[in-house]
Each structure stands twice: as C-alpha cells, then as structure tokens.
Write a protein that holds these residues in place. Structure first.
Motif, PDB file in Angstrom:
ATOM      1  N   GLN A 149      12.479  10.476  13.119  1.00  0.00           N
ATOM      2  CA  GLN A 149      12.687  11.829  13.504  1.00  0.00           C
ATOM      3  C   GLN A 149      13.915  12.550  13.231  1.00  0.00           C
ATOM      4  OE1 GLN A 149      10.997  11.719  17.552  1.00  0.00           O
ATOM      5  NE2 GLN A 149       9.109  12.895  16.965  1.00  0.00           N
ATOM      6  N   TRP A 150      14.152  13.093  11.937  1.00  0.00           N
ATOM      7  CA  TRP A 150      13.138  13.420  11.057  1.00  0.00           C
ATOM      8  C   TRP A 150      14.070  12.969   9.570  1.00  0.00           C
ATOM      9  CZ3 TRP A 150      13.403  16.581  15.360  1.00  0.00           C
ATOM     10  CH2 TRP A 150      12.252  16.640  16.194  1.00  0.00           C
ATOM     11  N   TRP A 151      14.243  11.825   9.404  1.00  0.00           N
ATOM     12  CA  TRP A 151      14.713  11.413   8.218  1.00  0.00           C
ATOM     13  C   TRP A 151      14.437  10.178   7.596  1.00  0.00           C
ATOM     14  CZ3 TRP A 151      18.408   7.219   8.755  1.00  0.00           C
ATOM     15  CH2 TRP A 151      18.641   6.942  10.193  1.00  0.00           C
ATOM     16  N   TRP A 152      14.761   9.709   6.536  1.00  0.00           N
ATOM     17  CA  TRP A 152      14.437   8.565   5.944  1.00  0.00           C
ATOM     18  C   TRP A 152      15.627   7.697   5.569  1.00  0.00           C
ATOM     19  CZ3 TRP A 152       9.311   6.963   5.858  1.00  0.00           C
ATOM     20  CH2 TRP A 152       8.159   7.859   5.964  1.00  0.00           C
ATOM     21  N   GLU A 153      15.472   6.239   5.897  1.00  0.00           N
ATOM     22  CA  GLU A 153      16.399   5.443   5.888  1.00  0.00           C
ATOM     23  C   GLU A 153      16.109   4.416   4.847  1.00  0.00           C
ATOM     24  OE1 GLU A 153      17.371   3.347   9.365  1.00  0.00           O
ATOM     25  OE2 GLU A 153      19.477   3.024   8.487  1.00  0.00           O
ATOM     26  N   ALA A 154      16.877   4.067   3.775  1.00  0.00           N
ATOM     27  CA  ALA A 154      16.363   2.993   3.043  1.00  0.00           C
ATOM     28  C   ALA A 154      17.637   1.899   2.919  1.00  0.00           C
ATOM     29  CB  ALA A 154      16.227   3.478   1.524  1.00  0.00           C
ATOM     30  N   ARG A 155      17.157   0.831   3.096  1.00  0.00           N
ATOM     31  CA  ARG A 155      18.220  -0.209   3.274  1.00  0.00           C
ATOM     32  C   ARG A 155      17.840  -1.346   2.143  1.00  0.00           C
ATOM     33  NH1 ARG A 155      21.346  -1.016   7.599  1.00  0.00           N
ATOM     34  NH2 ARG A 155      20.957   0.684   9.393  1.00  0.00           N
TER      35      ARG A 155
ATOM     36  N   ALA B 292       5.415 -12.887   0.010  1.00  0.00           N
ATOM     37  CA  ALA B 292       6.057 -13.890   0.018  1.00  0.00           C
ATOM     38  C   ALA B 292       7.606 -13.746   0.174  1.00  0.00           C
ATOM     39  CB  ALA B 292       5.601 -15.169  -0.768  1.00  0.00           C
ATOM     40  N   ASP B 293       8.058 -12.960  -0.891  1.00  0.00           N
ATOM     41  CA  ASP B 293       9.442 -12.399  -1.164  1.00  0.00           C
ATOM     42  C   ASP B 293       9.791 -11.235  -0.305  1.00  0.00           C
ATOM     43  OD1 ASP B 293       9.042 -14.023  -3.403  1.00  0.00           O
ATOM     44  OD2 ASP B 293       8.343 -12.595  -4.567  1.00  0.00           O
ATOM     45  N   GLN B 294      11.281 -11.423  -0.247  1.00  0.00           N
ATOM     46  CA  GLN B 294      11.630 -10.334   0.663  1.00  0.00           C
ATOM     47  C   GLN B 294      11.523  -9.100  -0.170  1.00  0.00           C
ATOM     48  OE1 GLN B 294      13.452 -10.054   3.884  1.00  0.00           O
ATOM     49  NE2 GLN B 294      12.259 -11.859   4.175  1.00  0.00           N
ATOM     50  N   PRO B 295      11.589  -7.812   0.646  1.00  0.00           N
ATOM     51  CA  PRO B 295      11.480  -6.585  -0.117  1.00  0.00           C
ATOM     52  C   PRO B 295      12.608  -6.277  -0.892  1.00  0.00           C
ATOM     53  CG  PRO B 295      11.307  -6.306   2.245  1.00  0.00           C
ATOM     54  CD  PRO B 295      11.395  -7.867   2.244  1.00  0.00           C
ATOM     55  N   ASP B 296      12.683  -5.506  -1.951  1.00  0.00           N
ATOM     56  CA  ASP B 296      14.030  -5.067  -2.604  1.00  0.00           C
ATOM     57  C   ASP B 296      14.471  -3.801  -1.670  1.00  0.00           C
ATOM     58  OD1 ASP B 296      13.513  -6.642  -4.733  1.00  0.00           O
ATOM     59  OD2 ASP B 296      11.955  -5.224  -5.289  1.00  0.00           O
ATOM     60  N   VAL B 297      13.525  -3.206  -0.809  1.00  0.00           N
ATOM     61  CA  VAL B 297      14.170  -2.061  -0.008  1.00  0.00           C
ATOM     62  C   VAL B 297      13.213  -1.902   1.234  1.00  0.00           C
ATOM     63  CG1 VAL B 297      13.009  -0.428  -1.536  1.00  0.00           C
ATOM     64  CG2 VAL B 297      14.784   0.336  -0.149  1.00  0.00           C
ATOM     65  N   THR B 298      13.878  -1.605   2.399  1.00  0.00           N
ATOM     66  CA  THR B 298      13.155  -1.440   3.416  1.00  0.00           C
ATOM     67  C   THR B 298      13.437   0.093   3.813  1.00  0.00           C
ATOM     68  OG1 THR B 298      13.461  -3.854   4.183  1.00  0.00           O
ATOM     69  CG2 THR B 298      12.870  -1.949   5.850  1.00  0.00           C
ATOM     70  N   ILE B 299      12.265   0.925   4.028  1.00  0.00           N
ATOM     71  CA  ILE B 299      12.425   2.199   4.109  1.00  0.00           C
ATOM     72  C   ILE B 299      11.968   2.516   5.583  1.00  0.00           C
ATOM     73  CG2 ILE B 299      11.730   4.451   3.298  1.00  0.00           C
ATOM     74  CD1 ILE B 299      11.346   3.316   0.569  1.00  0.00           C
TER      75      ILE B 299
END
Ligand code: CUA
Length: 286
Positions: free
Chosen positions: A85-91, A74-81
């Motif tokens: 190709q080929w790296w990870w982004e965290a918002r 129900a809640d918004q996530p604290d972080v969206t990962i």
C-alpha cells in the motif's frame, strides 16, 4: 476466434434475412411447408457446434500453455514484484531493487513472481502481460515481455484502499545492453556522503529511525514497510505523481499525509533545519 465468430454471425444473419424475405406473408400465398422433427437437422446442428467448440478449445489450451508461466516453476524468478500500500517493489535476482519503475530487456521474457506485502493487489500492464493478483502469503507467476522498447503503463487492478487509484507504475523495456547496465547500477549501494549537510542528514536518518521502514543500501534485503531509498534521487517520486525536486522531497518528509492521504508514513514533526539536512541526504542517494 474473432474470424470464426464473424463467419458464423454472417452466415446466421444471411439465413435470417433470406428466411424473412423468402417466406414473408404475401396476398394469396399459402403457409410454407411446416416441418416437425428432423433427425438430419438435429444431428447437423449438434455436430457442427461440437466441432467448432473443439477446435477453439484446442487453440485456447495451446495459447494458454504458451502465454501462462508455470504455476510452480522449477527455476528461480528473474524478478519478484511485491505490491504494497501503495507502491510496487521489484527485486531482481542479482539483488537490484527498483521502486515503481520496473526495467525489462526487449525481446527476452522475464519470469516474474507476483506477491503482496499487506492486502490483495493486482499487477497489470495491459500492453505486456495478463493480470496477476498479488495475494499475501501466495506467489503467482507471469511472463513479462515486450517486443519493442518503450515505457508501458501499469495499474494496480484490485481495490486495495484509499490510494488504490494512484497505485500506478511503469515498465521500461530497453535493449539488452542498457538493461544490464541499469541492473548493475541498481544493485550497487549508493555512495555515502562524505561532507556537509548530507552527512548531518544521514545521521538524522538513522537517529530518527527512518531505517526501521526504509532500506538505503541495495544489499539490505530485509523486508520493510516503506520503499527502499537507495537510489531515490535518480528515480521518479511517487511513481511520477509529483516531480522529484528537493522541495517536493522536503514536503513529503515534513507532512507525507498532505501529499498522499492514508499512506503509512508518519509525520516525524521535524524542524526546518532537520528537514533541510534530511532532504540533502536523500538528494545525495543516487
Ligand atoms: Cu494496490 Cu489497488
């Protein structure tokens, strides 16, 4: 589960050894009594496993409810990962964006939404959380939590192309005050250079259309192909594969394919002077 399995294993092993010794063939000994069909034995060895499996099932369901994030929270996530190709982004919820280095507070679990931008990846930090596939067009949720401060290694765990094996990242768990300070800093746009070579580089950055693939401002949330560069001078380069030095930044800018073959960055065929200016600009982004 391990304790229960160990007890059962020990019991079965003891009974087997007892049977082998007690009923072994001996000179002159008659065949031991043979039993065919026993309702009592049948019921016993049916009921006992049912009870054991039921107990394990109850504990498993309880643990799953505790460990797994809700499928549609129900809640918004604290972080969206997001896997690229080929790296990870965290918002993060406050607008902070991190690349390859995901910060979390110690002792407080964050609800993380896992997504993919291109192909299927799999987010995995063995010491902290279960695996979660990153599937284009879908969202998966996990809890991300560390009980002790430290740096935890993560891996992409789904084959996703040429550089899959190098799609690693780190999760940095730090005490709450440090975490909030980092989050605050990360959400702020970098200072635009005011004079000298970095200004020239900044102009080139826009003229050469680098902005088509890279966001520079932390507040620029438009999804792009390449990693945001807002704080590139202050973070690891390629997740730490090569040291973050002006020379390496220049090498990457001139011929990215020589460092990470298959990556999406085109060769812009820049002159030496332009490369120097661009590098100076990137170095100013802290
Ligand atoms: Cu991403 Cu493997």
């Amino acid at each position: 589960m391990l304790i229960l399995a160990a007890v059962i294993f020990a019991l079965v092993a003891v009974l087997v050894i007892y049977g082998i010794v007690r009923y072994r063939a001996r000179d002159g000994a008659a065949l031991p009594t043979q039993i065919f069909g026993s309702r009592k034995a049948e019921i016993t060895w049916t009921v006992i496993p049912i009870v054991i499996v039921t107990v394990l099932f109850v504990f498993t369901v309880r643990t799953m409810a505790f460990v797994d994030a809700p499928r549609e929270p129900a809640d918004q996530p604290d972080v969206t990962i997001t896997g690229h190709q080929w790296w990870w982004e965290a918002r993060y919820a406050n607008g902070a964006v991190a690349v390859q280095e995901i910060h979390i507070p110690v002792g407080r679990r964050l609800l993380a939404r896992i997504e993919a931008a291109d192909v299927i990846h799999d987010f995995w930090v063995p010491q902290l959380a279960r695996k979660m596939d990153a599937v284009p067009g879908r969202s998966g949720y996990i809890w991300l939590e560390a009980n002790a401060p430290g740096t935890y290694e993560g891996r992409c765990s789904e084959f996703c192309g040429m550089q899959h094996a190098w799609m690693h990242f780190t999760v940095i768990a730090e005490p709450e005050p440090q975490f909030s300070a980092w989050l605050q800093r990360q959400a702020e746009p970098p200072r635009e250079p005011e004079a000298g070579l970095p200004v020239v580089g900044g102009r080139l950055f826009r003229e050469e259309k680098c902005t088509d693939c890279h966001a520079v401002s932390a507040t620029d949330t438009q999804p792009r192909k390449g990693p945001p560069l807002a704080h590139i001078a202050g973070r690891k380069l390629l997740g730490g594969d090569i040291p973050n030095s002006p020379a390496n930044l220049a090498r990457w800018t001139v011929n990215p394919q020589s460092i990470k073959p298959g990556n999406r960055m085109p060769n812009q065929r820049l002159s030496n002077a332009d490369t120097l200016a661009l590098t100076a600009y990137l170095e100013s982004l802290r």
